[in-house]
Design a protein around this motif. Structure first.
Motif, PDB file in Angstrom:
ATOM      1  N   UNK A 319      33.659  32.651  38.256  1.00 57.35           N
ATOM      2  CA  UNK A 319      34.244  32.873  39.662  1.00 57.35           C
ATOM      3  C   UNK A 319      35.651  33.168  39.696  1.00 57.35           C
ATOM      4  N   UNK A 320      36.547  32.542  38.906  1.00 57.85           N
ATOM      5  CA  UNK A 320      37.667  32.583  38.490  1.00 57.85           C
ATOM      6  C   UNK A 320      37.879  34.061  38.138  1.00 57.85           C
ATOM      7  N   UNK A 321      37.162  34.606  37.292  1.00 61.24           N
ATOM      8  CA  UNK A 321      37.299  36.033  36.667  1.00 61.24           C
ATOM      9  C   UNK A 321      37.257  36.936  37.708  1.00 61.24           C
ATOM     10  N   UNK A 322      36.359  36.804  38.705  1.00 60.73           N
ATOM     11  CA  UNK A 322      36.165  37.569  39.866  1.00 60.73           C
ATOM     12  C   UNK A 322      37.213  37.724  40.817  1.00 60.73           C
ATOM     13  N   UNK A 323      37.950  36.435  41.095  1.00 61.52           N
ATOM     14  CA  UNK A 323      38.934  36.136  41.949  1.00 61.52           C
ATOM     15  C   UNK A 323      40.217  36.960  41.073  1.00 61.52           C
ATOM     16  N   UNK A 324      40.499  36.860  40.030  1.00 60.51           N
ATOM     17  CA  UNK A 324      41.202  37.527  39.217  1.00 60.51           C
ATOM     18  C   UNK A 324      41.402  38.944  39.273  1.00 60.51           C
ATOM     19  N   UNK A 325      40.095  39.838  39.122  1.00 61.20           N
ATOM     20  CA  UNK A 325      39.847  40.986  39.228  1.00 61.20           C
ATOM     21  C   UNK A 325      40.225  41.709  40.821  1.00 61.20           C
ATOM     22  N   UNK A 326      39.867  40.844  41.791  1.00 58.96           N
ATOM     23  CA  UNK A 326      40.266  41.297  43.181  1.00 58.96           C
ATOM     24  C   UNK A 326      41.711  41.243  43.357  1.00 58.96           C
ATOM     25  N   UNK A 327      42.459  40.211  42.677  1.00 49.79           N
ATOM     26  CA  UNK A 327      43.827  40.142  42.770  1.00 49.79           C
ATOM     27  C   UNK A 327      44.439  41.538  42.131  1.00 49.79           C
ATOM     28  N   UNK A 328      43.791  41.852  40.900  1.00 49.67           N
ATOM     29  CA  UNK A 328      44.432  43.065  40.259  1.00 49.67           C
ATOM     30  C   UNK A 328      44.122  44.226  40.903  1.00 49.67           C
ATOM     31  N   UNK A 329      42.924  44.327  41.475  1.00 47.42           N
ATOM     32  CA  UNK A 329      42.639  45.316  42.326  1.00 47.42           C
ATOM     33  C   UNK A 329      43.513  45.697  43.588  1.00 47.42           C
ATOM     34  N   UNK A 330      43.896  44.400  44.087  1.00 48.36           N
ATOM     35  CA  UNK A 330      44.822  44.509  45.342  1.00 48.36           C
ATOM     36  C   UNK A 330      46.075  44.935  44.929  1.00 48.36           C
ATOM     37  N   UNK A 331      46.705  44.750  43.651  1.00 49.73           N
ATOM     38  CA  UNK A 331      47.994  45.203  43.216  1.00 49.73           C
ATOM     39  C   UNK A 331      48.030  46.593  42.878  1.00 49.73           C
ATOM     40  N   UNK A 332      46.766  46.751  42.267  1.00 47.44           N
ATOM     41  CA  UNK A 332      46.529  48.458  41.705  1.00 47.44           C
ATOM     42  C   UNK A 332      46.751  49.397  43.083  1.00 47.44           C
ATOM     43  N   UNK A 333      45.811  48.730  44.113  1.00 45.38           N
ATOM     44  CA  UNK A 333      45.677  49.490  45.479  1.00 45.38           C
ATOM     45  C   UNK A 333      47.146  49.536  46.208  1.00 45.38           C
ATOM     46  N   UNK A 334      48.159  48.510  46.039  1.00 44.02           N
ATOM     47  CA  UNK A 334      49.208  48.562  46.830  1.00 44.02           C
ATOM     48  C   UNK A 334      50.104  49.546  45.827  1.00 44.02           C
ATOM     49  N   UNK A 335      49.954  49.622  44.671  1.00 40.77           N
ATOM     50  CA  UNK A 335      50.802  50.468  43.570  1.00 40.77           C
ATOM     51  C   UNK A 335      50.176  51.634  42.961  1.00 40.77           C
ATOM     52  N   UNK A 336      49.783  52.918  43.789  1.00 36.24           N
ATOM     53  CA  UNK A 336      49.163  53.675  43.273  1.00 36.24           C
ATOM     54  C   UNK A 336      49.729  54.481  41.954  1.00 36.24           C
ATOM     55  N   UNK A 337      50.746  54.355  41.891  1.00 33.35           N
ATOM     56  CA  UNK A 337      51.437  54.939  40.395  1.00 33.35           C
ATOM     57  C   UNK A 337      51.567  53.950  39.240  1.00 33.35           C
ATOM     58  N   UNK A 338      50.972  52.492  39.525  1.00 31.48           N
ATOM     59  CA  UNK A 338      51.008  51.666  38.254  1.00 31.48           C
ATOM     60  C   UNK A 338      50.089  52.213  37.142  1.00 31.48           C
ATOM     61  N   UNK A 339      50.769  52.236  35.977  1.00 29.09           N
ATOM     62  CA  UNK A 339      49.918  52.368  34.705  1.00 29.09           C
ATOM     63  C   UNK A 339      50.206  51.472  33.787  1.00 29.09           C
ATOM     64  N   UNK A 340      49.242  50.776  33.023  1.00 27.66           N
ATOM     65  CA  UNK A 340      49.322  49.860  32.245  1.00 27.66           C
ATOM     66  C   UNK A 340      48.807  50.265  30.946  1.00 27.66           C
TER      67      UNK A 340
END
Length: 413
Positions: A319-340
């Motif tokens: 479940x912590x992995x799911x929460x981490x993925x959700x937070x990463x997705x939120x950061x990506x959505x707020x930063x369309x140009x983010x490239x890792x």
């Protein structure tokens, strides 16, 4: 039936063991003789071990694979553990997410093996490698006790990670590829490398830390580090604790609506994701491949992500992995140009988040974090999803900060 390749044979036998068990009669002996899966695994084990008699070297990866399937236990395992414990050290096996991984008193070898089987990596060869490491630690602590100065807890899983990281740096390959190469080394070579790791422990910590860094194309100030707050994350759950809720949700593999499409979108911002054991090459979601072959709403994509999550044994960690993925997705959505530029390894990210959370409240323990690691994880599981998301952001920022590593607080997850 026609394969003469021992690597292929042991892979097939592992599949057969998983599906039918070691006692299954394969039918190779015909109606008159029973030939079980265990018989065939033993045959492969002996062939891989006896290759030197034919002028070659043992196929150590196959030997370890077969030994793992046969649940072989080294006769000196209990003595080695005792040799370590009587010198005022404790041992941690597996991936150290709970206090059950600790060995602080002598145990029969069957009990030690039970811990190893329960807590080690999903690669069955890791059970054998863990025994080897424990045997060598027992020998080295008697012959060269100075190698262990400053180490209270000998974390076998972490030592394997250091061995892997050193090999990855030497060969210029990924950690998952280096782990595979490690399995091909002879026991003597592993013992020599283990001694080198212990002798250069601090330097190798730093090298591993550098391998964990994520490189982003944007300047840090250009990134908006958002913490997503859902409606149900601010109040205590009806279950009484966040740990219990995570255990329940993780057991049911419950994900919020739109979860899988958001993970698909996240893949646009990185080379890929590693979910679960970071040394298992099959735990990777490769962005280029998946984005080319699947759409965000495709069922096959959701099933692939779900499969990796289901491989995580502890429901609360799933479940912590799911929460981490959700937070990463939120950061990506707020930063369309983010490239890792690298794969985002959730094990590493979450491990850093746990440490950040613990040391923020216990800064005096920064040099002794390993002693409190199990408690730190327990504490992390009790936090609300909003607080967890906040520490995921802090860990992500730490891993993507610019500047020399020496300017940062160096630590390992």
């Amino acid at each position: 039936r026609q394969s003469e390749n021992l690597y292929e044979q042991i892979e097939l036998l592992q599949t057969l063991t998983r599906m039918k068990g070691l006692d299954f009669n394969t039918g190779f002996g015909g109606p008159a003789e029973e030939v079980t899966v265990e018989d065939l695994v033993n045959e492969v084990y002996e062939k891989a071990s006896l290759i030197p008699q034919m002028g070659g070297s043992p196929l150590w990866a196959v030997v370890r694979h077969a030994a793992g399937l046969l649940n072989k236990i080294d006769i000196g395992l209990s003595d080695a553990v005792t040799d370590i414990l009587v010198r005022q050290k404790q041992i941690s096996v597996g991936r150290a997410y709970s206090e059950t991984s600790l060995i602080s008193r002598p145990l029969p070898r069957a009990d030690i093996m039970e811990k190893i089987c329960t807590l080690c990596r999903e690669d069955i060869r890791d059970r054998v490698l863990t025994q080897e490491i424990l045997i060598y630690l027992g020998l080295l602590i008697k012959s060269e006790p100075d190698l262990f100065k400053g180490l209270l807890t000998l974390r076998v899983g972490y030592l394997i990670l250091l061995l892997t990281s050193e090999l990855a740096a030497e060969l210029g390959v990924t950690q998952a590829e280096a782990y595979e190469q490690l399995m091909h080394l002879s026991p003597f070579e592993i013992k020599v490398r283990l001694r080198q790791v212990l002798a250069g422990y601090e330097g190798m910590n730093q090298k591993l830390r550098q391998q964990e860094l994520l490189h982003v194309q944007q300047k840090e100030q250009e990134i908006e580090w958002v913490v997503e707050l859902a409606d149900d994350q601010s109040e205590p759950p009806a279950t009484g604790s966040w740990l219990r809720k995570r255990q329940l949700d993780g057991a049911l593999n419950r994900v919020p609506e739109g979860f899988y499409p958001r993970v698909w979108q996240l893949l646009k911002h990185c080379k890929g994701l590693v979910v679960g054991d970071k040394l298992e090459r099959r735990n990777r979601l490769d962005s280029e491949l998946l984005l080319a072959e699947m759409t965000s709403g495709e069922r096959n994509f959701a099933l692939q992500v779900e499969h990796l999550l289901n491989k995580i044994d502890a429901p609360e960690y799933r479940q912590i992995n799911i929460e981490a993925l959700l937070e990463l997705a939120a950061i990506a959505e707020r930063n369309p140009g983010l490239k890792i530029e690298e794969y985002i390894v959730l094990d590493i990210l979450i491990g850093h988040a746990v440490r950040q959370a613990w040391l923020e409240n216990h800064p005096e323990q920064v040099d002794r974090y390993d002693e409190f690691k199990a408690i730190a994880w327990s504490s992390f599981y009790q936090m609300s999803p909003y607080r967890v998301a906040g520490y995921i952001v802090k860990a992500f920022r730490f891993l993507t900060e610019f500047g020399p590593v020496s300017a940062k607080t160096a630590y390992t997850s």
